[in-house]
Write a protein that holds these residues in place. Structure first.
Motif, PDB file in Angstrom:
ATOM      1  N   ILE A  22       0.842  -1.214   0.000  1.00 33.86           N
ATOM      2  CA  ILE A  22       0.000   0.000   0.000  1.00 33.86           C
ATOM      3  C   ILE A  22       0.870   1.255   0.000  1.00 33.86           C
ATOM      4  O   ILE A  22       0.604   2.223  -0.728  1.00 33.86           O
ATOM      5  N   VAL A  23       1.938   1.255   0.828  1.00 30.48           N
ATOM      6  CA  VAL A  23       2.825   2.430   0.881  1.00 30.48           C
ATOM      7  C   VAL A  23       3.485   2.670  -0.469  1.00 30.48           C
ATOM      8  O   VAL A  23       3.560   3.800  -0.993  1.00 30.48           O
ATOM      9  N   VAL A  24       4.000   1.594  -1.070  1.00 27.09           N
ATOM     10  CA  VAL A  24       4.639   1.726  -2.394  1.00 27.09           C
ATOM     11  C   VAL A  24       3.626   2.223  -3.433  1.00 27.09           C
ATOM     12  O   VAL A  24       3.927   3.051  -4.291  1.00 27.09           O
ATOM     13  N   THR A  25       2.407   1.699  -3.335  1.00 23.85           N
ATOM     14  CA  THR A  25       1.358   2.138  -4.274  1.00 23.85           C
ATOM     15  C   THR A  25       1.080   3.622  -4.126  1.00 23.85           C
ATOM     16  O   THR A  25       0.926   4.351  -5.123  1.00 23.85           O
ATOM     17  N   LEU A  26       1.000   4.095  -2.902  1.00 18.32           N
ATOM     18  CA  LEU A  26       0.772   5.532  -2.685  1.00 18.32           C
ATOM     19  C   LEU A  26       1.898   6.367  -3.279  1.00 18.32           C
ATOM     20  O   LEU A  26       1.664   7.430  -3.893  1.00 18.32           O
ATOM     21  N   ALA A 313      -6.232   5.055 -10.375  1.00 21.69           N
ATOM     22  CA  ALA A 313      -6.115   3.704 -10.917  1.00 21.69           C
ATOM     23  C   ALA A 313      -4.888   2.985 -10.341  1.00 21.69           C
ATOM     24  O   ALA A 313      -4.940   1.804  -9.984  1.00 21.69           O
ATOM     25  N   VAL A 314      -3.772   3.745 -10.272  1.00 24.46           N
ATOM     26  CA  VAL A 314      -2.561   3.140  -9.693  1.00 24.46           C
ATOM     27  C   VAL A 314      -2.795   2.771  -8.229  1.00 24.46           C
ATOM     28  O   VAL A 314      -2.395   1.694  -7.750  1.00 24.46           O
ATOM     29  N   LEU A 315      -3.467   3.721  -7.535  1.00 23.66           N
ATOM     30  CA  LEU A 315      -3.762   3.463  -6.137  1.00 23.66           C
ATOM     31  C   LEU A 315      -4.672   2.233  -5.993  1.00 23.66           C
ATOM     32  O   LEU A 315      -4.452   1.359  -5.154  1.00 23.66           O
ATOM     33  N   ALA A 316      -5.682   2.223  -6.891  1.00 24.61           N
ATOM     34  CA  ALA A 316      -6.591   1.078  -6.840  1.00 24.61           C
ATOM     35  C   ALA A 316      -5.864  -0.219  -7.149  1.00 24.61           C
ATOM     36  O   ALA A 316      -6.083  -1.262  -6.509  1.00 24.61           O
ATOM     37  N   LEU A 317      -4.962  -0.107  -8.161  1.00 31.60           N
ATOM     38  CA  LEU A 317      -4.198  -1.303  -8.517  1.00 31.60           C
ATOM     39  C   LEU A 317      -3.329  -1.753  -7.346  1.00 31.60           C
ATOM     40  O   LEU A 317      -3.193  -2.958  -7.067  1.00 31.60           O
ATOM     41  N   GLY A 318      -2.758  -0.752  -6.682  1.00 37.14           N
ATOM     42  CA  GLY A 318      -1.941  -1.099  -5.512  1.00 37.14           C
ATOM     43  C   GLY A 318      -2.760  -1.755  -4.411  1.00 37.14           C
ATOM     44  O   GLY A 318      -2.331  -2.720  -3.764  1.00 37.14           O
ATOM     45  N   LEU A 319      -3.964  -1.164  -4.193  1.00 30.65           N
ATOM     46  CA  LEU A 319      -4.835  -1.774  -3.181  1.00 30.65           C
ATOM     47  C   LEU A 319      -5.250  -3.177  -3.595  1.00 30.65           C
ATOM     48  O   LEU A 319      -5.338  -4.101  -2.765  1.00 30.65           O
ATOM     49  N   VAL A 320      -5.517  -3.304  -4.904  1.00 28.25           N
ATOM     50  CA  VAL A 320      -5.848  -4.650  -5.388  1.00 28.25           C
ATOM     51  C   VAL A 320      -4.666  -5.601  -5.174  1.00 28.25           C
ATOM     52  O   VAL A 320      -4.823  -6.756  -4.746  1.00 28.25           O
ATOM     53  N   LEU A 321      -3.464  -5.044  -5.530  1.00 24.25           N
ATOM     54  CA  LEU A 321      -2.284  -5.882  -5.339  1.00 24.25           C
ATOM     55  C   LEU A 321      -2.107  -6.249  -3.856  1.00 24.25           C
ATOM     56  O   LEU A 321      -1.772  -7.400  -3.503  1.00 24.25           O
ATOM     57  N   ALA A 322      -2.360  -5.254  -3.014  1.00 26.65           N
ATOM     58  CA  ALA A 322      -2.265  -5.536  -1.567  1.00 26.65           C
ATOM     59  C   ALA A 322      -3.293  -6.577  -1.158  1.00 26.65           C
ATOM     60  O   ALA A 322      -3.017  -7.501  -0.367  1.00 26.65           O
ATOM     61  N   ALA A 323      -4.494  -6.386  -1.731  1.00 29.10           N
ATOM     62  CA  ALA A 323      -5.526  -7.380  -1.414  1.00 29.10           C
ATOM     63  C   ALA A 323      -5.132  -8.745  -1.934  1.00 29.10           C
ATOM     64  O   ALA A 323      -5.350  -9.782  -1.271  1.00 29.10           O
TER      65      ALA A 323
END
Length: 872
Positions: A22-26, A313-323
């Motif tokens: 999540i941090v990297v995604t942000l 979208a990147v944030l969402a992708l990161g959250l998805v990746l985190a999920a």
């Protein structure tokens, strides 16, 4: 317990990994948002710079157009030796049709000292500025506006204003004179705007150009200034509407960076508050104008949500990746479910992209204009069907160095191959914007050649790679039309040269002028006779300066009464014979003619005049007339002697003192003497009709006709041919008017015509003569007289010639006596009275003579007198 710890450890690891993701995604989302926002800012900056350049270029072009127009007018004014108000209005008339936005008026100013004010005012009033009143401001040197032409149709302009009233204007005029070049003033309030309410006043500029005369000894004298006043707000508000859309505003100032006082402001049409600014500089004569162009980033590139969408979208992708990490860490089932969901979303996105690509391809394929896209290596990325059809080659050839040969690209005039470095797509790849470049395509598909117009623009592909797009349009028909127009123009010029040569070769003066009387063309003969090779641009009255024109009686003829001015005032056609005395003292007899010039609608647009020298002809006619008069006079004496001896012989025959065999001889001698007397009388009458001065008096035509009828019918026999008495003639005489004419001359006309009506009758038939008069409604000052007979008539082909000297109808020469001068005398007498005569058939048989003569005497001027013959 160990399994539980392992699960807890796995969960802790999964949580830690999820937090890291999540941090990297942000961080990635923030960096992406910042990068895309920076790119939009740079694009907005480039767009604003481009718009600012367009605004600056447009303002510069407009100001240059104003200066060029004013400079051309000043040069034309200086080319005239004597500048008049009419010439100034003619020279400045093109400015009124140029749509010079903001321009109030164009004026001609000249320097005047205190001691020259009255003389200058009188001089320019004589040049056509009749209401000029010079209004000095202060003492010493002044600069007055002597001629003014409004340009906006609203400004109330005045002549006679002193430039000393406006210090900025005065400084500008001095600068223009000192430098000899155009100058522009500082912004100031015009004198003519002082009556405008304060809230509506504008700051204005004045453009000034020095006027120099024709060179004298290599030096062009300074004559004055040509100025044009320009309201800044009106100028800016008219020039920028098509360029100001989307801008926050454009301000004009005379200080750098727009920091000084604002001269004019264009508010623009931006929907948001400006947050970007660009500057431009316009060079105007000896000064610089500074433009400040404000705009909003959102108005320039639109409200783009793409950076936020991408960041989200990147944030969402990161959250998805985190999920996913969490799911993967917690269970394969969840991982598989998430993968399937992501795969589905990607498929939807791919389908949408393909749909957009199909739509774009369909649009390009449906276009009638060709579209081509190449990358920076010259490889074609796109060529729609229309482009391939226009180029005629279906296979594309990559590499710009091969395009000319592959497609058959040549210069538009077919003078050679089109240079590769000048091809529109090559120039666009170099960053240049290319508009409407014509090229000739000639290959197997287009063997006769096709002309296309190409416009190209540079573009950027994904990743910043350079590319170019071009649009092709078939202009073959337009080029053909242009060539036809040029050919027609060349043919028209050749015809003009041909006609000019023909006119110059004539020994007759020919001139044409417009409806204002300004000469448009003069042939070489006209310029030579007047002594001025080039008369174009002069007024018709100026040409007659130094020339004295009189009628044939010696009475002066005003310039306004000459044929061309009379035609310009509405006359249909004017012919005038006059005596012209030139400045050299030479006097010539000249026939002047003028006719109107009409356009296709029949409107009068000018006049054409011609003149030819008849001095030699008139001198020969005078000599012949004098000879005829002298010969006729000198022949009377011997003829009277013959007549006397013939009478003596007749008396001897009656007394029987002479043999009776001489009776036929004596009769023939008497007939010959009578014919000779008639010929001499007619010659004297013809000479009198030509040379005698017309003595106008009131003449009652009714009394004249009655007297002639009484005289002609006394002891009348049929033609006097020795046969039995003919039946008495019948006369029908209607009411006849009283006119002003020469009594003896007009009696001679009616005596000849009535005599012919009685003489030319058929044997045994009574003569019938009908005499009538009527006034036409459209010519109340003219009377038409008809003298109709029932005689033998005149053939139609002979009718125009019976008024010529010594002309006799062939059918009449054997059966009827005559000299062939009677009708010629009638025609000459009526011409001296400004009248006409013509012959036509009488509907009841015979001939009808139609006379047209003014009721009020306006005789043609008397002919020039020939010098008396020298004594023997």
């Amino acid at each position: 317990m160990t399994a539980t710890n392992a699960v807890a450890a796995r969960l802790r690891s999964a949580g830690t990994l999820t937090v890291v993701v999540i941090v990297v995604t942000l961080m990635i989302a923030g960096a992406t948002f910042a990068a895309m926002t920076h790119g939009d800012d740079e694009e907005a900056r480039r767009l604003l710079q481009r718009r600012a350049g367009q605004v600056t270029t447009t303002v510069q072009s407009e100001v240059n157009r104003y200066l060029d127009a004013l400079t051309t007018t000043a040069a034309a004014a200086g080319a005239h030796d004597t500048l008049t108000d009419a010439k100034f209005q003619q020279l400045s008339s093109p400015l009124a049709g140029m749509r010079l936005s903001g321009a109030t008026a164009v004026a001609y100013l000249l320097p005047v000292t205190d001691d020259r004010i009255a003389a200058t005012q009188a001089e320019w009033r004589s040049r056509g500025v009749t209401d000029l009143r010079l209004q000095p401001f202060g003492t010493g040197r002044h600069i007055f506006a002597v001629m003014v032409r409004p340009l906006d149709g609203l400004t109330v302009t005045r002549t006679g204003i002193d430039a000393n009233r406006a210090r900025p204007l005065l400084d500008t005029l001095r600068t223009a004179r000192d430098t000899g070049r155009p100058a522009v003033s500082e912004p100031y309030g015009l004198v003519v705007d002082q009556t405008v309410p304060e809230p509506l006043r504008q700051l204005s500029f004045t453009l000034a150009v020095p006027v120099h005369g024709l060179p004298t000894a290599g030096v062009r004298p300074f004559l004055g200034w040509m100025t044009m006043s320009l309201r800044s707000q009106d100028f800016l508000g008219t020039v920028l509407p098509n360029l100001g859309d989307g801008l926050g505003g454009v301000t004009l100032s005379t200080a750098a960076e727009g920091n000084g006082p604002l001269v004019a402001v264009y508010p623009g049409t931006a929907a948001r508050a400006p947050d970007m600014t660009e500057h431009g500089t316009v060079t105007v004569a000896d000064r610089a104008w500074h433009l400040r162009i404000d705009a909003s980033r959102g108005d320039l590139i639109g409200s783009s949500a793409l950076p936020r969408v991408v960041a989200i979208a990147v944030l969402a992708l990161g959250l998805v990746l985190a999920a996913l990490v969490h799911v993967l860490a917690t269970g394969r089932v969840r991982a598989q479910r998430a993968v399937r969901q992501a795969t589905t979303e990607l498929a939807v996105a791919e389908a949408s992209a393909r749909e957009q690509a199909v739509l774009l391809t369909t649009i390009l394929d449906a276009m009638s204009d060709g579209v081509g896209v190449v990358d920076d290596d010259g490889d074609f990325l796109l060529h729609n069907p229309a482009a391939k059809a226009l180029l005629g080659i279906p296979e594309d050839r990559n590499g710009a160095q091969h395009w000319q040969e592959h497609y058959g690209i040549f210069l538009p005039d077919d003078s050679g191959p089109f240079p590769t470095d000048r091809l529109p797509l090559v120039r666009a790849l170099a960053g240049e914007q290319v508009d409407l470049v014509d090229m000739l395509i000639r290959n197997g598909t287009h063997p006769d050649g096709m002309t296309i117009s190409v416009s190209a623009r540079p573009v950027r592909l994904q990743g910043g790679r350079a590319a170019a797009v071009a649009v092709f349009h078939d202009v073959t028909a337009r080029r053909a039309d242009t060539a036809a127009i040029e050919a027609a123009r060349d043919e028209l010029a050749a015809q003009k040269d041909y006609l000019t040569q023909v006119l110059d070769a004539l020994q007759i003066t020919v001139i044409t002028c417009d409806s204002d009387g300004m000469l448009v063309h003069t042939n070489a003969t006209g310029g030579t006779r007047v002594g001025q090779p080039n008369l174009t641009g002069l007024h018709i009255n100026e040409v007659s300066a130094g020339i004295t024109v009189t009628d044939l009686a010696g009475q002066p003829i005003d310039a306004d009464d000459m044929p061309v001015p009379r035609v310009l005032r509405g006359a249909d056609a004017v012919r005038l014979e006059a005596m012209i005395r030139f400045a050299t003292g030479q006097t010539r007899a000249v026939v002047l003619n003028a006719q109107p010039l009409l356009d296709r609608t029949g409107a009068r647009i000018g006049a054409v005049g011609s003149s030819y020298d008849v001095t030699a002809l008139r001198e020969r006619e005078a000599d012949l007339a004098a000879f005829a008069g002298v010969a006729a006079h000198d022949l009377r004496a011997p003829l009277m002697v013959v007549a006397g001896y013939t009478d003596l012989l007749a008396e001897d025959l009656e007394d029987g003192a002479a043999p009776a065999s001489m009776q036929p001889t004596v009769s023939r001698i008497k007939v010959g003497v009578r014919r000779m007397q008639q010929l001499i009388d007619d010659l004297l009458a013809y000479a009198t009709a030509r040379d005698a001065r017309v003595n106008l008096q009131k003449v009652d035509l009714g009394e004249v006709v009655a007297d002639i009828i009484a005289e002609r019918t006394t002891h009348l026999r049929a033609g006097g041919r020795g046969r039995d008495p003919a039946p008495p003639p019948e006369f029908s005489v209607g009411p006849l008017p009283v006119i002003e004419a020469d009594p003896s001359m007009i009696r001679q006309v009616f005596d000849n015509l009535i005599g012919n009506a009685l003489k030319y009758t058929r044997p045994g038939e009574p003569a019938r003569v009908d005499i009538a008069a009527h006034q036409p409604d459209d010519e109340p000052s003219t009377v038409h007289l008809t003298i109709a007979d029932r005689g033998i008539g005149i053939p139609a082909d002979e009718q125009p010639h019976v008024f010529d000297q010594f002309h006799r109808v062939a059918a009449h020469t054997t059966a009827y006596t005559g000299t062939g001068l009677g009708l010629a005398i009638c025609k000459r007498v009526l011409q001296r009275h400004d009248g006409t005569i013509r012959a036509t058939d009488n509907p009841g048989g015979g001939t009808c003579m139609i006379i047209t003569i003014p009721l009020t005497g306006t005789p043609a001027t008397d002919p020039p007198r020939s010098p008396a013959p020298p004594a023997a």
